[in-house]
Design a protein around this motif. Structure first.
Motif, mmCIF file in Angstrom:
data_model
loop_
_atom_site.group_PDB
_atom_site.id
_atom_site.type_symbol
_atom_site.label_atom_id
_atom_site.label_comp_id
_atom_site.label_asym_id
_atom_site.label_seq_id
_atom_site.Cartn_x
_atom_site.Cartn_y
_atom_site.Cartn_z
ATOM 1 N N GLN A 164 0.827 -1.199 0.000
ATOM 2 C CA GLN A 164 0.000 0.000 0.000
ATOM 3 C C GLN A 164 0.867 1.258 0.000
ATOM 4 O OE1 GLN A 164 -3.428 0.087 -0.235
ATOM 5 N NE2 GLN A 164 -3.102 -2.105 -0.631
ATOM 6 N N THR A 165 2.073 1.150 0.524
ATOM 7 C CA THR A 165 2.975 2.305 0.596
ATOM 8 C C THR A 165 3.659 2.563 -0.742
ATOM 9 O OG1 THR A 165 3.385 1.776 2.916
ATOM 10 C CG2 THR A 165 4.913 3.302 1.869
ATOM 11 N N LYS A 166 4.046 1.498 -1.436
ATOM 12 C CA LYS A 166 4.766 1.620 -2.711
ATOM 13 C C LYS A 166 3.945 0.949 -3.829
ATOM 14 C CE LYS A 166 8.719 3.449 -1.133
ATOM 15 N NZ LYS A 166 9.350 4.677 -1.626
ATOM 16 N N LYS A 167 2.782 1.503 -4.106
ATOM 17 C CA LYS A 167 1.883 0.894 -5.084
ATOM 18 C C LYS A 167 2.467 0.879 -6.493
ATOM 19 C CE LYS A 167 -2.334 2.167 -2.568
ATOM 20 N NZ LYS A 167 -3.615 2.906 -2.598
ATOM 21 N N GLN A 168 3.390 1.806 -6.775
ATOM 22 C CA GLN A 168 3.937 1.911 -8.126
ATOM 23 C C GLN A 168 4.967 0.834 -8.438
ATOM 24 O OE1 GLN A 168 4.739 3.743 -5.587
ATOM 25 N NE2 GLN A 168 6.886 4.392 -5.630
ATOM 26 N N LEU A 169 5.442 0.118 -7.396
ATOM 27 C CA LEU A 169 6.473 -0.899 -7.605
ATOM 28 C C LEU A 169 5.855 -2.292 -7.692
ATOM 29 C CD1 LEU A 169 9.239 0.308 -5.101
ATOM 30 C CD2 LEU A 169 9.211 0.582 -7.587
ATOM 31 N N ASN A 170 6.321 -3.067 -8.652
ATOM 32 C CA ASN A 170 5.865 -4.450 -8.790
ATOM 33 C C ASN A 170 6.592 -5.335 -7.778
ATOM 34 O OD1 ASN A 170 4.127 -3.925 -10.999
ATOM 35 N ND2 ASN A 170 5.896 -3.972 -12.399
ATOM 36 N N PRO A 171 5.889 -6.267 -7.158
ATOM 37 C CA PRO A 171 6.531 -7.173 -6.198
ATOM 38 C C PRO A 171 7.633 -7.985 -6.856
ATOM 39 C CG PRO A 171 4.137 -7.300 -6.020
ATOM 40 C CD PRO A 171 4.424 -6.500 -7.252
ATOM 41 N N ILE A 172 8.738 -8.183 -6.141
ATOM 42 C CA ILE A 172 9.841 -8.981 -6.683
ATOM 43 C C ILE A 172 9.668 -10.456 -6.355
ATOM 44 C CG2 ILE A 172 11.459 -7.052 -6.569
ATOM 45 C CD1 ILE A 172 12.674 -8.354 -4.083
ATOM 46 N N GLY A 173 8.872 -10.767 -5.336
ATOM 47 C CA GLY A 173 8.584 -12.157 -4.997
ATOM 48 C C GLY A 173 9.558 -12.775 -4.015
ATOM 49 N N ILE A 174 9.164 -13.904 -3.467
ATOM 50 C CA ILE A 174 9.928 -14.575 -2.408
ATOM 51 C C ILE A 174 11.221 -15.181 -2.940
ATOM 52 C CG2 ILE A 174 9.853 -16.422 -0.695
ATOM 53 C CD1 ILE A 174 6.807 -15.980 -0.577
ATOM 54 N N ASP A 175 11.173 -15.781 -4.117
ATOM 55 C CA ASP A 175 12.382 -16.408 -4.668
ATOM 56 C C ASP A 175 13.483 -15.375 -4.893
ATOM 57 O OD1 ASP A 175 11.176 -18.859 -4.645
ATOM 58 O OD2 ASP A 175 10.598 -18.827 -6.766
ATOM 59 N N TYR A 176 13.092 -14.204 -5.383
ATOM 60 C CA TYR A 176 14.085 -13.149 -5.626
ATOM 61 C C TYR A 176 14.630 -12.623 -4.297
ATOM 62 C CZ TYR A 176 16.439 -9.772 -8.599
ATOM 63 O OH TYR A 176 17.392 -9.065 -9.292
ATOM 64 N N LEU A 177 13.765 -12.579 -3.269
ATOM 65 C CA LEU A 177 14.225 -12.177 -1.936
ATOM 66 C C LEU A 177 15.314 -13.126 -1.457
ATOM 67 C CD1 LEU A 177 14.072 -10.721 0.823
ATOM 68 C CD2 LEU A 177 12.188 -12.281 1.400
ATOM 69 N N SER A 178 15.063 -14.433 -1.569
ATOM 70 C CA SER A 178 16.056 -15.423 -1.133
ATOM 71 C C SER A 178 17.371 -15.254 -1.890
ATOM 72 C CB SER A 178 15.517 -16.840 -1.346
ATOM 73 O OG SER A 178 14.353 -17.063 -0.581
ATOM 74 N N LYS A 179 17.271 -15.011 -3.180
ATOM 75 C CA LYS A 179 18.473 -14.810 -3.993
ATOM 76 C C LYS A 179 19.220 -13.553 -3.543
ATOM 77 C CE LYS A 179 20.012 -14.378 -8.806
ATOM 78 N NZ LYS A 179 19.572 -14.281 -10.221
ATOM 79 N N GLY A 180 18.474 -12.486 -3.287
ATOM 80 C CA GLY A 180 19.092 -11.242 -2.846
ATOM 81 C C GLY A 180 19.790 -11.386 -1.509
ATOM 82 N N LEU A 181 19.153 -12.097 -0.571
ATOM 83 C CA LEU A 181 19.746 -12.302 0.747
ATOM 84 C C LEU A 181 21.039 -13.102 0.655
ATOM 85 C CD1 LEU A 181 16.538 -13.090 2.843
ATOM 86 C CD2 LEU A 181 17.917 -11.013 2.936
ATOM 87 N N SER A 182 21.111 -13.995 -0.311
ATOM 88 C CA SER A 182 22.314 -14.816 -0.468
ATOM 89 C C SER A 182 23.487 -14.035 -1.052
ATOM 90 C CB SER A 182 22.015 -16.021 -1.370
ATOM 91 O OG SER A 182 21.811 -15.612 -2.720
ATOM 92 N N LYS A 183 23.205 -12.847 -1.575
ATOM 93 C CA LYS A 183 24.238 -12.044 -2.242
ATOM 94 C C LYS A 183 24.861 -10.984 -1.347
ATOM 95 C CE LYS A 183 23.745 -13.998 -6.308
ATOM 96 N NZ LYS A 183 24.830 -14.787 -6.922
ATOM 97 N N THR A 184 24.413 -10.886 -0.078
ATOM 98 C CA THR A 184 24.925 -9.811 0.771
ATOM 99 C C THR A 184 25.169 -10.289 2.190
ATOM 100 O OG1 THR A 184 24.515 -7.559 1.574
ATOM 101 C CG2 THR A 184 22.599 -9.011 1.406
ATOM 102 N N LEU A 185 26.126 -9.639 2.844
ATOM 103 C CA LEU A 185 26.397 -9.882 4.258
ATOM 104 C C LEU A 185 25.797 -8.785 5.127
ATOM 105 C CD1 LEU A 185 30.139 -11.023 4.037
ATOM 106 C CD2 LEU A 185 28.110 -12.471 4.280
ATOM 107 N N LEU A 186 25.221 -7.770 4.506
ATOM 108 C CA LEU A 186 24.605 -6.683 5.253
ATOM 109 C C LEU A 186 23.311 -7.142 5.922
ATOM 110 C CD1 LEU A 186 24.884 -3.694 2.730
ATOM 111 C CD2 LEU A 186 26.275 -4.071 4.771
ATOM 112 N N PRO A 187 22.957 -6.558 7.080
ATOM 113 C CA PRO A 187 21.614 -6.793 7.605
ATOM 114 C C PRO A 187 20.603 -6.369 6.546
ATOM 115 C CG PRO A 187 22.982 -5.692 9.241
ATOM 116 C CD PRO A 187 23.756 -5.677 7.952
ATOM 117 N N ALA A 188 19.696 -7.274 6.185
ATOM 118 C CA ALA A 188 18.761 -7.006 5.091
ATOM 119 C C ALA A 188 17.334 -7.272 5.567
ATOM 120 C CB ALA A 188 19.084 -7.875 3.885
#
Length: 348
Positions: free
Chosen positions: A278-302
């Motif tokens: 509801q806050t970012k209606k203009q952005l399309n969801p990236i989905g859970i699989d992409y979240l998992s992939k993104g988390l695997s690419k960084t050591l930063l708190p995400a």
């Protein structure tokens, strides 16, 4: 530099106190140096302090050493009760920094005419010691902020609401450890007033307070940091304005964004939106699989962000050490305290 003549003090007692204060200053500098080296991992600080210690050592002339007072020193071994209450490395560092500054002041006063070069060095180091003390305190503060950030599991983002302060208070009482102030409608004076109130609440509950987008407001209320979107001010400029001790977060929507945030020295990232938001209606969801992939690419708190609530968070259960950022789920709930508790329990 032109050498300056060292004249032995006419009074041996002066040589004794110069010797004692050179020892005192160098010992204190060693304590400071080692904390910067081993505690803060700041080689730049430890190298600078080591150089000061060496400079004083070069000018610790034999005329002072030979006058050394040991067994006849009436104050030898005398301690103070306050030495027993230095329970943190920072308090030990400050005590030794003060010790160095006091010793150097004594050296200055008693070497102006007899040892002008030592007087000059003592003066320069004393003023530099004031500066490095502040830098070390800021560094320690930044380390503590990052420790708190690492332990955060629920990140609360505010939205405009009449009783916002009470809602945030209830979330803090329930255990939220980081709050982002996001306000798009109020005038700046109102934003600053509200941000000050929320910053004070967060401080009371040992939680982090971050401002969305507006570095000027973050500075005005002494926030713990800033959160930036992809179109906001570059991280390098934000760091120059805020200082090293403040937290900088960045919204990311793809792997390239995540890599850039890490390379730029951001302290944490938001990844999303995961679900329709509801806050970012203009952005399309990236989905859970992409979240998992993104988390695997960084050591930063995400923090996973975007449309997350108690009804869909179970879809993320397979993700280890999940952190989430939420707004509507808590801000517009009927009971912010219970809703926050529920989300925290689901994550643990």
């Amino acid at each position: 530099m032109k050498s300056m003549t060292v004249t032995p003090p006419s009074d041996n007692r002066i040589a004794q106190l110069i010797d004692a204060n050179l020892d005192r200053a160098r010992e204190g500098l060693r304590v400071m140096e080692d904390w910067c080296r081993f505690g803060l991992k700041r080689s730049d600080f430890s190298i600078q302090i080591k150089d000061w210690r060496q400079q004083l050592g070069v000018h610790h002339h034999n005329i002072y050493r030979k006058a050394r007072l040991t067994s006849n020193d009436p104050a030898m071994g005398v301690s103070h009760p306050l030495q027993q209450v230095r329970t943190t490395p920072e308090s030990v560092f400050i005590a030794n920094s003060s010790r160095v500054q006091e010793a150097l002041r004594v050296i200055e006063e008693f070497t102006r005419t007899t040892d002008p070069r030592l007087c000059e060095i003592a003066t320069k180091i004393r003023y530099k010691a004031y500066e490095i003390e502040l830098k070390v305190l800021n560094t320690s503060e930044g380390i503590e902020k990052k420790k708190t950030l690492k332990d955060c599991s629920v990140y609360l983002i505010t939205t405009n609401r009449r009783n916002l302060e009470e809602v945030v208070l209830q979330a803090l009482k329930a255990g939220v450890k980081i709050v982002q102030y996001r306000e798009k409608f109020l005038h700046d004076n109102e934003k600053i007033s509200q941000a000050k109130c929320l910053a004070s609440l967060c401080k009371e509950y040992n939680s982090l307070f971050v401002v969305n987008d507006r570095i000027d407001i973050a500075l005005a209320v002494d926030a713990d940091g800033i959160h930036l979107g992809q179109e906001d001010i570059p991280t390098k400029i934000a760091r120059e304005l805020l200082g090293s001790e403040k937290i900088i977060g960045r919204s990311t929507h793809c792997i390239e964004d995540i890599k850039n945030a890490e390379d730029e020295g951001c302290d944490y990232i938001g990844i999303g939106p995961i679900f329709p938001s509801q806050t970012k209606k203009q952005l399309n969801p990236i989905g859970i699989d992409y979240l998992s992939k993104g988390l695997s690419k960084t050591l930063l708190p995400a923090f996973a962000i975007g449309g997350i609530n108690s009804s869909n968070i179970n879809k993320l259960n397979h993700i280890n050490n999940l952190r989430i950022a939420v707004s509507d789920a808590i801000i517009n709930s009927n009971d912010p305290f219970l809703k926050t508790e529920e989300l925290l329990k689901l994550l643990t």
